[in-house]
Design a protein around this motif. Structure first.
Motif, PDB file in Angstrom:
ATOM      1  N   LEU A   1       0.816  -1.232   0.016  1.00  0.00           N
ATOM      2  CA  LEU A   1       0.045   0.095   0.155  1.00  0.00           C
ATOM      3  C   LEU A   1       0.845   1.146  -0.022  1.00  0.00           C
ATOM      4  O   LEU A   1       1.729   1.373   0.751  1.00  0.00           O
ATOM      5  CB  LEU A   1      -0.845   0.217   1.082  1.00  0.00           C
ATOM      6  CG  LEU A   1      -1.895  -1.086   1.332  1.00  0.00           C
ATOM      7  CD1 LEU A   1      -2.783  -0.989   2.252  1.00  0.00           C
ATOM      8  CD2 LEU A   1      -2.779  -1.226  -0.068  1.00  0.00           C
ATOM      9  N   ALA A   2       0.525   2.109  -0.939  1.00  0.00           N
ATOM     10  CA  ALA A   2       1.466   3.375  -1.088  1.00  0.00           C
ATOM     11  C   ALA A   2       1.165   4.180   0.241  1.00  0.00           C
ATOM     12  O   ALA A   2       0.052   4.233   0.781  1.00  0.00           O
ATOM     13  CB  ALA A   2       0.874   4.288  -2.086  1.00  0.00           C
ATOM     14  N   PRO A   3       1.783   5.315   0.702  1.00  0.00           N
ATOM     15  CA  PRO A   3       3.159   5.655  -0.155  1.00  0.00           C
ATOM     16  C   PRO A   3       4.372   4.733   0.026  1.00  0.00           C
ATOM     17  O   PRO A   3       5.346   4.576  -0.654  1.00  0.00           O
ATOM     18  CB  PRO A   3       3.215   7.162  -0.099  1.00  0.00           C
ATOM     19  CG  PRO A   3       2.870   7.125   1.622  1.00  0.00           C
ATOM     20  CD  PRO A   3       1.746   6.230   1.552  1.00  0.00           C
TER      21      PRO A   3
ATOM     22  N   VAL B   1      -0.383  -0.121  -4.716  1.00  0.00           N
ATOM     23  CA  VAL B   1      -1.712   0.707  -4.833  1.00  0.00           C
ATOM     24  C   VAL B   1      -2.052   1.611  -3.836  1.00  0.00           C
ATOM     25  O   VAL B   1      -1.499   1.700  -2.783  1.00  0.00           O
ATOM     26  CB  VAL B   1      -2.717  -0.469  -4.733  1.00  0.00           C
ATOM     27  CG1 VAL B   1      -2.606  -1.494  -5.719  1.00  0.00           C
ATOM     28  CG2 VAL B   1      -2.898  -1.132  -3.397  1.00  0.00           C
ATOM     29  N   VAL B   2      -2.829   2.639  -4.206  1.00  0.00           N
ATOM     30  CA  VAL B   2      -3.347   3.648  -3.327  1.00  0.00           C
ATOM     31  C   VAL B   2      -4.413   3.189  -2.749  1.00  0.00           C
ATOM     32  O   VAL B   2      -5.473   2.704  -3.323  1.00  0.00           O
ATOM     33  CB  VAL B   2      -3.559   4.731  -4.127  1.00  0.00           C
ATOM     34  CG1 VAL B   2      -3.970   6.038  -3.348  1.00  0.00           C
ATOM     35  CG2 VAL B   2      -2.187   5.204  -4.869  1.00  0.00           C
ATOM     36  N   PRO B   3      -4.463   3.273  -1.460  1.00  0.00           N
ATOM     37  CA  PRO B   3      -5.850   2.870  -0.555  1.00  0.00           C
ATOM     38  C   PRO B   3      -6.906   3.782  -1.103  1.00  0.00           C
ATOM     39  O   PRO B   3      -6.945   4.986  -1.123  1.00  0.00           O
ATOM     40  CB  PRO B   3      -5.365   3.018   0.930  1.00  0.00           C
ATOM     41  CG  PRO B   3      -3.839   3.153   0.921  1.00  0.00           C
ATOM     42  CD  PRO B   3      -3.547   3.716  -0.308  1.00  0.00           C
ATOM     43  N   GLY B   4      -8.024   3.046  -1.417  1.00  0.00           N
ATOM     44  CA  GLY B   4      -9.199   3.488  -2.018  1.00  0.00           C
ATOM     45  C   GLY B   4      -9.344   3.833  -3.425  1.00  0.00           C
ATOM     46  O   GLY B   4     -10.397   3.894  -3.762  1.00  0.00           O
ATOM     47  N   LEU B   5      -8.307   3.250  -4.052  1.00  0.00           N
ATOM     48  CA  LEU B   5      -8.366   3.565  -5.576  1.00  0.00           C
ATOM     49  C   LEU B   5      -8.069   1.945  -6.093  1.00  0.00           C
ATOM     50  O   LEU B   5      -7.604   1.163  -5.323  1.00  0.00           O
ATOM     51  CB  LEU B   5      -7.454   4.388  -6.232  1.00  0.00           C
ATOM     52  CG  LEU B   5      -7.290   5.777  -5.754  1.00  0.00           C
ATOM     53  CD1 LEU B   5      -6.295   6.554  -6.465  1.00  0.00           C
ATOM     54  CD2 LEU B   5      -8.634   6.480  -6.095  1.00  0.00           C
TER      55      LEU B   5
END
Length: 146
Positions: free
Chosen positions: A72-74, A137-141
């Motif tokens: 998970l990003a960042p 991945v960006v959380p929520g996307l």
């Protein structure tokens, strides 16, 4: 003149060469010894989801059982691993590809510490070195887990 005496046996005990269940190597030992080994790691009791210990993840990584890792990003402070399914897995625990469902890498996972040597970057490097596919991945996307 001076003389030197050498004992027949050394009485020092061997070090375990392991910290928190993780085997020490020249690559990771600096991180464990930095400022007394106080590097922050994930406490699994703070999670509200199933997880596996970081040491178990490393064992599976070294035995070629990891097929994919999603960070998970960042910084990659959370990571989910997908493993090869064993013959005894139930269908409900496996995805349609025959691999296990992704599970959080938990207890002992390194957390980004800008003032120290703890970082998920060490995990990313280990995964890349083994040739295991991974992504951020960006959380929520997209199809992220959060």
């Amino acid at each position: 003149g001076a003389s030197v005496v050498f004992p027949k046996e050394a009485f020092a005990e061997a070090e375990t060469l392991e910290r928190g269940g993780v085997k020490l190597t020249p690559f990771n030992s600096l991180a464990f010894n930095y400022r007394g080994g106080g590097s922050p790691t994930l406490d699994a009791t703070s999670l509200n989801e199933d997880s596996i210990p970081y040491a178990e993840f490393l064992d599976k990584l070294n035995s070629d059982q990891v097929v994919f890792v999603e960070f998970l990003a960042p910084n990659g402070d959370a990571a989910y691993a997908t493993f090869k399914s064993s013959a005894g897995d139930e269908k409900s625990e496996s995805s349609s590809s025959g691999n296990s469902k992704p599970i959080r890498i938990g207890e002992g996972y390194p957390i980004e510490d800008p003032e120290g040597w703890s970082s998920p970057a060490f995990v990313i490097k280990a995964v890349a070195k083994k040739g295991v596919p991974y992504k951020f991945v960006v959380p929520g996307l997209g199809d992220s887990f959060m």
